[in-house]
Design an enzyme around this catalytic site. Structure first.
Site, PDB file in Angstrom:
ATOM      1  N   CYS A   1       0.528 -17.262  10.315  1.00 25.92           N
ATOM      2  CA  CYS A   1       0.706 -18.330  11.296  1.00 25.92           C
ATOM      3  C   CYS A   1      -0.120 -17.912  12.497  1.00 25.92           C
ATOM      4  CB  CYS A   1       2.164 -18.515  11.712  1.00 25.92           C
ATOM      5  SG  CYS A   1       2.301 -19.733  13.040  1.00 25.92           S
TER       6      CYS A   1
ATOM      7  N   CYS B   1       1.841 -18.720  16.003  1.00 27.37           N
ATOM      8  CA  CYS B   1       3.049 -17.985  16.416  1.00 27.37           C
ATOM      9  C   CYS B   1       3.581 -17.188  15.229  1.00 27.37           C
ATOM     10  CB  CYS B   1       4.090 -18.916  17.000  1.00 27.37           C
ATOM     11  SG  CYS B   1       4.376 -20.442  16.082  1.00 27.37           S
ATOM     12  N   SER B   2       4.639 -17.663  14.593  1.00 29.50           N
ATOM     13  CA  SER B   2       5.244 -16.853  13.531  1.00 29.50           C
ATOM     14  C   SER B   2       5.950 -17.729  12.503  1.00 29.50           C
ATOM     15  CB  SER B   2       6.238 -15.878  14.146  1.00 29.50           C
ATOM     16  OG  SER B   2       7.211 -16.592  14.882  1.00 29.50           O
ATOM     17  N   CYS B   3       5.448 -18.943  12.257  1.00 27.26           N
ATOM     18  CA  CYS B   3       6.090 -19.834  11.290  1.00 27.26           C
ATOM     19  C   CYS B   3       6.128 -19.149   9.923  1.00 27.26           C
ATOM     20  CB  CYS B   3       5.343 -21.161  11.208  1.00 27.26           C
ATOM     21  SG  CYS B   3       5.339 -22.008  12.795  1.00 27.26           S
TER      22      CYS B   3
HETATM   23 FE    FE Z   1       4.305 -20.345  13.986  1.00 31.21          FE
END
Ligand code: FE
Length: 212
Positions: A110, A113-115
């Protein structure tokens, strides 16, 4: 715990941790969140939901061609519906399964961000959220794989998939040779979190069934 002592902690919190704690304290004080509910949520994703879920999905896809077809056609349903595994929950609304083959290796990141697909993999590891991984995965995916000790044949195409809030990916790794007589449970035990992100491949432990 309140801590009014001068702040000379030997292992000080990072700026982000401090911000998160301040926000959490504020939300609790204002009554917007219930700390018990928060603890429950964290416990769920730390202990009950994790890569063992995704490993069961992968093992079934390896064992059952009809299930694999369903997974690749509609992973959201094949993972979430009761006829599949019933793994539903936050951060897993739209899931796509990506099949690794000798021709194509899929790697998930991602960049923003951190999906991450929580219902099948649990909470993302720290490196997944780190800026170096998020940028290098796009710029130099083979370099990332090398960092993880994975070396693929030169002719294998590496495809990088950027997760979003709307779309999460689960990599269906290649089934290792020598596992023809493995049960689903035995197969699931081989599948690692990294293999389902694409930073790893599934291998047989050296001691197990190397006679193939
Ligand atoms: Fe994300």
């Amino acid at each position: 715990m309140a801590d009014n002592a001068p702040h000379t902690h030997p292992n000080a919190l990072s700026d982000m941790d401090v911000r998160v704690r301040a926000l959490e304290t504020l939300l609790v004080q204002k009554g917007y969140i219930d700390p018990a509910a928060l603890d429950e949520l964290i416990d769920t994703y730390e202990h009950r939901v994790g890569p063992h879920n995704g490993a069961r999905v992968v093992a079934r896809a390896w064992s059952d061609p009809a299930y694999k077809e369903w997974l690749l056609r509609d992973a959201t349903a094949a993972v979430g519906e009761p006829g599949g595994f019933g793994f539903v929950g936050r951060q897993g609304e739209h899931l796509i399964a990506l099949e690794n083959t000798p021709q194509v290796h899929n790697l998930v990141v991602c960049t923003l961000c951190s999906c991450y697909p929580w219902p099948v993999l649990g909470l993302p590891p720290v490196w997944y959220k780190s800026a170096p991984y998020r940028s290098k995965a796009v710029i130099d995916p083979r370099g990332v794989l090398a960092d993880f000790g994975v070396s693929l044949p030169a002719q294998t195409e590496v495809r990088v998939w950027d997760s979003t809030a709307e779309l999460r990916y689960l990599v269906l790794p290649m089934r290792p040779p020598g596992t023809d007589d493995f049960s689903e449970a035995q197969l699931a035990a081989l599948v690692t979190r990294d293999a389902m992100i694409g930073t790893g491949i599934v291998t047989l432990p050296r001691s197990a069934g190397a006679q193939a």
